[in-house]
Design an enzyme around this catalytic site. Sequence first.
Site, PDB file in Angstrom:
ATOM      1  N   ASP A 295       0.846  -1.203   0.000  1.00 48.69           N
ATOM      2  CA  ASP A 295       0.000   0.000   0.000  1.00 48.69           C
ATOM      3  C   ASP A 295       0.883   1.255   0.000  1.00 48.69           C
ATOM      4  O   ASP A 295       0.803   2.090   0.897  1.00 48.69           O
ATOM      5  CB  ASP A 295      -0.905  -0.057   1.241  1.00 48.69           C
ATOM      6  CG  ASP A 295      -2.054   0.933   1.175  1.00 48.69           C
ATOM      7  OD1 ASP A 295      -2.194   1.606   0.141  1.00 48.69           O
ATOM      8  OD2 ASP A 295      -2.792   1.019   2.170  1.00 48.69           O
ATOM      9  N   LYS A 297       0.918   3.791  -2.061  1.00 51.98           N
ATOM     10  CA  LYS A 297       0.217   5.018  -2.491  1.00 51.98           C
ATOM     11  C   LYS A 297       1.181   5.995  -3.168  1.00 51.98           C
ATOM     12  O   LYS A 297       1.394   7.117  -2.715  1.00 51.98           O
ATOM     13  CB  LYS A 297      -0.490   5.705  -1.327  1.00 51.98           C
ATOM     14  CG  LYS A 297      -1.620   4.886  -0.734  1.00 51.98           C
ATOM     15  CD  LYS A 297      -2.518   5.722   0.145  1.00 51.98           C
ATOM     16  CE  LYS A 297      -3.596   4.906   0.800  1.00 51.98           C
ATOM     17  NZ  LYS A 297      -3.099   3.982   1.828  1.00 51.98           N
ATOM     18  N   ASP A 300       3.603  10.544  -7.540  1.00 51.34           N
ATOM     19  CA  ASP A 300       4.623  11.434  -8.095  1.00 51.34           C
ATOM     20  C   ASP A 300       4.612  11.348  -9.624  1.00 51.34           C
ATOM     21  O   ASP A 300       3.754  10.679 -10.210  1.00 51.34           O
ATOM     22  CB  ASP A 300       5.995  11.045  -7.517  1.00 51.34           C
ATOM     23  CG  ASP A 300       6.873  12.266  -7.299  1.00 51.34           C
ATOM     24  OD1 ASP A 300       6.988  13.081  -8.238  1.00 51.34           O
ATOM     25  OD2 ASP A 300       7.434  12.400  -6.196  1.00 51.34           O
ATOM     26  N   THR A 304       9.948   9.421 -11.093  1.00 55.64           N
ATOM     27  CA  THR A 304      10.210   9.241  -9.660  1.00 55.64           C
ATOM     28  C   THR A 304       9.537   7.963  -9.157  1.00 55.64           C
ATOM     29  O   THR A 304      10.113   7.198  -8.368  1.00 55.64           O
ATOM     30  CB  THR A 304       9.700  10.468  -8.871  1.00 55.64           C
ATOM     31  OG1 THR A 304      10.270  11.623  -9.465  1.00 55.64           O
ATOM     32  CG2 THR A 304      10.083  10.389  -7.409  1.00 55.64           C
ATOM     33  N   ARG A 425      -7.035  -2.914  11.867  1.00 57.37           N
ATOM     34  CA  ARG A 425      -7.098  -3.060  13.319  1.00 57.37           C
ATOM     35  C   ARG A 425      -8.147  -4.056  13.796  1.00 57.37           C
ATOM     36  O   ARG A 425      -7.980  -4.659  14.857  1.00 57.37           O
ATOM     37  CB  ARG A 425      -7.293  -1.685  13.962  1.00 57.37           C
ATOM     38  CG  ARG A 425      -5.983  -0.905  14.018  1.00 57.37           C
ATOM     39  CD  ARG A 425      -6.203   0.571  14.208  1.00 57.37           C
ATOM     40  NE  ARG A 425      -6.662   1.213  12.974  1.00 57.37           N
ATOM     41  CZ  ARG A 425      -6.835   2.520  12.852  1.00 57.37           C
ATOM     42  NH1 ARG A 425      -6.619   3.309  13.881  1.00 57.37           N
ATOM     43  NH2 ARG A 425      -7.227   3.034  11.705  1.00 57.37           N
TER      44      ARG A 425
HETATM   45  P1  BMP Z   1      -7.845  -0.073   9.707  1.00 56.48           P
HETATM   46  O1  BMP Z   1      -8.877  -1.162   9.303  1.00 56.48           O
HETATM   47  O2  BMP Z   1      -7.040  -0.418  10.895  1.00 56.48           O
HETATM   48  O3  BMP Z   1      -8.478   1.299   9.836  1.00 56.48           O
HETATM   49  O4  BMP Z   1      -6.786  -0.010   8.502  1.00 56.48           O
HETATM   50  C1  BMP Z   1      -7.113   0.399   7.211  1.00 56.48           C
HETATM   51  C2  BMP Z   1      -5.929   0.258   6.274  1.00 56.48           C
HETATM   52  O5  BMP Z   1      -6.356   0.655   4.957  1.00 56.48           O
HETATM   53  C3  BMP Z   1      -4.744   1.149   6.619  1.00 56.48           C
HETATM   54  O6  BMP Z   1      -3.573   0.461   6.260  1.00 56.48           O
HETATM   55  C4  BMP Z   1      -4.904   2.373   5.727  1.00 56.48           C
HETATM   56  O7  BMP Z   1      -3.655   2.928   5.382  1.00 56.48           O
HETATM   57  C5  BMP Z   1      -5.597   1.782   4.507  1.00 56.48           C
HETATM   58  N1  BMP Z   1      -6.514   2.720   3.819  1.00 56.48           N
HETATM   59  C6  BMP Z   1      -7.588   3.309   4.453  1.00 56.48           C
HETATM   60  O8  BMP Z   1      -7.870   3.058   5.622  1.00 56.48           O
HETATM   61  N2  BMP Z   1      -8.372   4.179   3.757  1.00 56.48           N
HETATM   62  C7  BMP Z   1      -8.155   4.487   2.455  1.00 56.48           C
HETATM   63  O9  BMP Z   1      -8.932   5.245   1.869  1.00 56.48           O
HETATM   64  C8  BMP Z   1      -7.071   3.874   1.800  1.00 56.48           C
HETATM   65  C9  BMP Z   1      -6.272   2.983   2.484  1.00 56.48           C
HETATM   66  O10 BMP Z   1      -5.292   2.369   1.855  1.00 56.48           O
END
Ligand code: BMP
Length: 454
Positions: A295, A297, A300, A304, A425
Amino acid sequence: MENKKEFFLECYQLGIIKFGRFTLKSGIESPFYVDLRPLASDPKILKRLANYLLDMLPLDNFDLICGVPYAALPMATAMSLESYLPLIIKRKEAKEYGTKKMIEGIFQKGQNCLLVEDVITSGKSLLETIPEIENEGISVSDIVVVLDRQQGGKEMLESKGYRVHTLFTISEVCSILKEENHLSDDEVTRIDDFLKGNVVKFEEKKRPTYEQKLENAEHSVAKKLLEISIEKKSNLIASADVITTQELLDFAEKVGPHIVALKTHIDIVTDFDPDKTILPLKDLATKYNFLLMEDRKFADIGNTQELQFSYGIYKISNWADFVTSHVIGGYDSLDCFLNVGVVAILGMSSKGTLTDKNYQEEALKVAQSHPNVIGGVSQKQLPEELLLFTPGVNLSDSGDGKGQQYNTPEHVFRNLQTDFMIVGRGIYKADDAEKAALNYKIAGWNAYLESLQT
Ligand code: BMP
């Protein structure tokens, strides 16, 4: 006390129904035309209307009330004043500036909202409005309508589980008007014939199955993901947002059997080492048959991104099966992602995200046209040819106090028709990550199966 018939006749005096020949928005010629907006200009009638509508409803069921814009806005306001149900306002378009909210007012996730509509025909506009309210975490169980044109809308919404309460039907109205000599027998026959021939069949396209998506998939990574999904009966991507190699590998070992992909943020691993982190991770991916989604993201210019993708300490191109990338650098910026799939970031799950409607539309055009793109991260439904990846899924939480906004698996599969839910989480913070992954896998798969039925 006046009865409903007398009340209708008073409303009729305001010119709310006209008979003749009218061409509707759909192009169909109708023998009558209904416009309930004049009711709002007579405060006494509006107040009585509000009470007639409220009298039909199990008011204890609702925490909020909302009118479908615009005609039902004054009706919902009047009902709110009479019942003390708090009003929320649904916008037609999201604000271009500031909060970009679709729903204004004070509300909390989990509240149930009564929806008010002036006239129901096919039910299509209600069906478009409801998800916009549900997207805010508010549920809708009941809809109250002043006039049912009896063209299938009520039945269609009821078949989807909504309770629809209508004050008047067009047949009822016609017989009142005939009794009072406002309508001739011929006109009534013409209206009856029209109603018989104009029940609108709302053909909703069913979501495709993973098997159908697999048949149409072109990119090898999209195919692989769908194959794993079918084989494991899973649409779960676990997000391993952990900060040591040991935690990452332990987590992959536990959740591996239940997931289609493991999503990493490799740059948060403090003791990253290609041999100690990546090699065992790849072994686990082979052992349990899941893909690696980095992930990163990217955001750029192409040159790059190419360097970030293949060089530095992480050498993502050596091990990731697919990566996330913003498309802010434009179409060409995605050319560098050869041999991996790209998941384009189209809309984010966090509160106040700048990925507004216009951005999402433009980003989607890039995603749809670039051959490296297999899908998108979004909180909205995507065209069928793209795979939809939805983060912000949690079975028990509504947010994290840092802007994350959570939805349930039911919501993302039914309303967004997502293909893969991303859970962080909800799994890695659970006391038993393996059990949590299994629970999410089952919840996601059941929600997908249910979404095929609706
Ligand atoms: P969590 O379920 O703990 O909130 O984690 C969500 C994961 O998805 C994180 O790694 C976050 O960077 C990613 N994420 C997000 O929550 N929302 C987005 O719009 C894009 C993501 O990649």
